[in-house]
Design an enzyme around this catalytic site. Structure first.
Site, PDB file in Angstrom:
ATOM      1  N   SER A 124     -39.764 -50.231  10.087  1.00  0.00           N
ATOM      2  CA  SER A 124     -40.427 -51.538   9.219  1.00  0.00           C
ATOM      3  C   SER A 124     -41.259 -51.039   8.139  1.00  0.00           C
ATOM      4  CB  SER A 124     -41.199 -52.320  10.343  1.00  0.00           C
ATOM      5  OG  SER A 124     -42.006 -52.958   9.803  1.00  0.00           O
ATOM      6  N   TYR A 149     -47.857 -53.304  17.827  1.00  0.00           N
ATOM      7  CA  TYR A 149     -46.415 -53.407  17.242  1.00  0.00           C
ATOM      8  C   TYR A 149     -46.204 -52.479  16.245  1.00  0.00           C
ATOM      9  CZ  TYR A 149     -42.596 -54.658  14.425  1.00  0.00           C
ATOM     10  OH  TYR A 149     -41.551 -54.625  13.626  1.00  0.00           O
ATOM     11  N   LYS A 153     -43.959 -48.746  15.946  1.00  0.00           N
ATOM     12  CA  LYS A 153     -42.875 -48.365  15.054  1.00  0.00           C
ATOM     13  C   LYS A 153     -43.203 -47.039  14.401  1.00  0.00           C
ATOM     14  CE  LYS A 153     -40.001 -51.710  15.196  1.00  0.00           C
ATOM     15  NZ  LYS A 153     -38.295 -51.623  15.488  1.00  0.00           N
TER      16      LYS A 153
HETATM   17  N1  UFG Z   1     -47.213 -66.928   6.905  1.00  0.00           N
HETATM   18  C1  UFG Z   1     -48.027 -68.130   6.526  1.00  0.00           C
HETATM   19  N2  UFG Z   1     -47.695 -69.032   7.742  1.00  0.00           N
HETATM   20  C2  UFG Z   1     -47.244 -68.627   8.736  1.00  0.00           C
HETATM   21  C3  UFG Z   1     -46.470 -67.443   8.871  1.00  0.00           C
HETATM   22  C4  UFG Z   1     -46.761 -66.220   7.899  1.00  0.00           C
HETATM   23  O1  UFG Z   1     -48.370 -68.381   5.785  1.00  0.00           O
HETATM   24  O2  UFG Z   1     -47.153 -69.509   9.646  1.00  0.00           O
HETATM   25  C5  UFG Z   1     -47.311 -65.985   5.623  1.00  0.00           C
HETATM   26  C6  UFG Z   1     -47.972 -64.536   5.887  1.00  0.00           C
HETATM   27  O3  UFG Z   1     -49.435 -64.762   5.729  1.00  0.00           O
HETATM   28  C7  UFG Z   1     -47.311 -63.372   4.905  1.00  0.00           C
HETATM   29  C8  UFG Z   1     -45.937 -64.083   4.763  1.00  0.00           C
HETATM   30  O4  UFG Z   1     -45.965 -65.692   5.301  1.00  0.00           O
HETATM   31  O5  UFG Z   1     -48.026 -63.742   3.571  1.00  0.00           O
HETATM   32  C9  UFG Z   1     -44.810 -63.503   5.473  1.00  0.00           C
HETATM   33  O6  UFG Z   1     -45.471 -63.433   7.025  1.00  0.00           O
HETATM   34  P1  UFG Z   1     -44.176 -62.995   8.143  1.00  0.00           P
HETATM   35  O7  UFG Z   1     -45.154 -63.140   9.645  1.00  0.00           O
HETATM   36  O8  UFG Z   1     -43.205 -63.660   8.113  1.00  0.00           O
HETATM   37  O9  UFG Z   1     -44.160 -61.617   7.828  1.00  0.00           O
HETATM   38  P2  UFG Z   1     -45.124 -60.308   7.589  1.00  0.00           P
HETATM   39  O10 UFG Z   1     -44.976 -59.791   6.188  1.00  0.00           O
HETATM   40  O11 UFG Z   1     -46.609 -60.672   8.071  1.00  0.00           O
HETATM   41  O12 UFG Z   1     -44.628 -59.209   9.075  1.00  0.00           O
HETATM   42  C10 UFG Z   1     -43.512 -58.597   8.472  1.00  0.00           C
HETATM   43  C11 UFG Z   1     -42.563 -58.362   9.841  1.00  0.00           C
HETATM   44  C12 UFG Z   1     -43.445 -57.671  10.887  1.00  0.00           C
HETATM   45  C13 UFG Z   1     -44.345 -56.526  10.312  1.00  0.00           C
HETATM   46  C14 UFG Z   1     -44.963 -56.960   9.286  1.00  0.00           C
HETATM   47  C15 UFG Z   1     -45.986 -55.846   9.083  1.00  0.00           C
HETATM   48  O13 UFG Z   1     -42.059 -59.569  10.103  1.00  0.00           O
HETATM   49  O14 UFG Z   1     -42.402 -57.266  11.800  1.00  0.00           O
HETATM   50  O15 UFG Z   1     -44.384 -57.078   8.248  1.00  0.00           O
HETATM   51  O16 UFG Z   1     -46.694 -56.264   7.672  1.00  0.00           O
HETATM   52  F1  UFG Z   1     -45.036 -56.160  11.580  1.00  0.00           F
END
Ligand code: UFG
Length: 333
Positions: A124, A149, A153
């Site tokens: 990831s 998590y 990784k």
């Molecule tokens: N977000 C929202 N509302 C939500 C969910 C997410 O605004 O309900 C925003 C987050 O703040 C972020 C974006 O949407 O800006 C993406 O969020 P995600 O949770 O979909 O994805 P992330 O980039 O946080 O997570 C991804 C992978 C994880 C990993 C992580 C590390 O899904 O497995 O990157 O940064 F751990």
């Protein structure tokens, strides 16, 4: 090739099985359905006309895992069996480290014992931590992970890297995924998390479907064009195709590290508005405080995947939104 997909009924694993079968590989799957459903096997057959050879158990069961290696003359392993919920990992670090690390050690041990010399590991972009610069190349420094998590990784990468150094005949590939979203165009496979989703796209899907009242947008004061977080969303089918290329093209001794992303970032609000436009639906949202551990911007430099694998993302944000909604509608029927 005969390929073991560990975690092959999960969101990403199931799409990998489809692409492997369509590229005429034989597929063996181990999964314990801890975050997936048995119907997925039926859907893989419906899409491809082919069966996978399926075993139901957790790889922590070393004896059963060894039986699979004994019974099947495997050429390669794609390891995507892991717990993956960031928030849950903070609550349950022991379970996360036990499951994610021990399964990786058992897989590596069996590969060594049965001379299976090709592994592709689901890693990831989280291993880069909060990036100093974007786009991220594979040579960027690994960063601080902010939850068990993410740490697991990074540790799994380290374990497999050390195994490759000790077993130079092995091909170890670390595929660093950016943000996989979307679903199979058939509408049969996709991401349908139990309970309240952690990730953005499943949340959008459930708000659009009326299952959840409102999306919380976590922060609108980041240093990004509209203030909301920017990520490199990649269609899960493109991601799955990258795995097929990786087991074929990196099938030579060495450590191979490769980003899978599109190279283009979209903000939370851009994704919400694209989903509304493409599908003709409304996604109610409100701005909430920032989520702990989130970063402002993360997107890939996908040059290496193009040069070494001949892989480029072919599907754009509209495909990702359309296929997700198509999956939601199929699943609601
Ligand atoms: N977000 C929202 N509302 C939500 C969910 C997410 O605004 O309900 C925003 C987050 O703040 C972020 C974006 O949407 O800006 C993406 O969020 P995600 O949770 O979909 O994805 P992330 O980039 O946080 O997570 C991804 C992978 C994880 C990993 C992580 C590390 O899904 O497995 O990157 O940064 F751990």
């Amino acid at each position: 090739m005969k390929v073991l997909v560990a975690g092959g009924t999960g969101y990403i694993g199931s799409h990998i099985c489809v692409e492997l079968l369509q590229a005429n590989h034989d597929v063996v799957v181990i999964d314990d359905f801890s975050n997936s459903k048995p119907e997925v096997l039926k859907y893989i057959k419906e899409i491809t006309g082919k069966d996978v050879k399926f075993y139901e158990f957790n790889i922590l069961d070393e004896k059963k895992t060894e039986e699979v290696f004994k019974e099947n003359d495997l050429d390669a392993v794609i390891h995507c069996a892991a717990f993956k919920a960031v928030g849950e990992s903070v609550e349950k670090p022991i379970e996360y480290y036990t499951n994610n690390l021990t399964t990786t050690l058992i897989v590596a041990k069996m590969m060594k014992k049965y001379h299976v010399n090709n592994i592709v590991f689901s890693s990831s972009a989280t291993v880069y931590g909060d990036p100093e610069v974007v786009p991220l190349t594979e040579d960027c420094k690994l960063g601080e992970t902010t939850n068990p998590y993410g740490a697991s990784k990074a540790m799994m990468e380290r374990i497999l890297t050390d195994v490759q150094h000790a077993c130079p005949e092995m091909s170890v590939t670390l595929l660093r995924y950016f943000n996989p979203i979307g679903a199979h165009e058939s509408g049969l496979l996709g991401e349908d998390p139990k309970g309240i989703p952690n990730n953005l796209m499943p949340y959008i899907m459930k708000v659009a479907a009326g299952e959840l009242p409102c999306l919380g947008v976590f922060g609108d004061d980041y240093d990004t064009p509209d203030g909301t977080g920017v990520r490199d969303y990649i269609h899960v089918v493109d991601l799955a195709k990258g795995h097929v290329l990786a087991i074929e093209k990196y099938n030579k001794p060495g450590l191979h590290i490769c980003n899978l992303g599109t190279g283009r970032g979209y903000s939370v609000l851009e994704l919400v508005h694209a989903f509304e436009r493409v599908n003709g639906v409304k996604v109610k949202y409100e701005i909430k405080p920032r989520r702990a551990g989130d970063i402002a911007t993360c997107y890939a430099d996908p040059t290496r995947a193009k040069e070494e694998l001949g892989w480029v993302a072919t599907k754009g944000i509209d495909d990702m939104c359309r296929d997700t909604w198509n999956f939601a509608k199929t699943r609601m029927k």
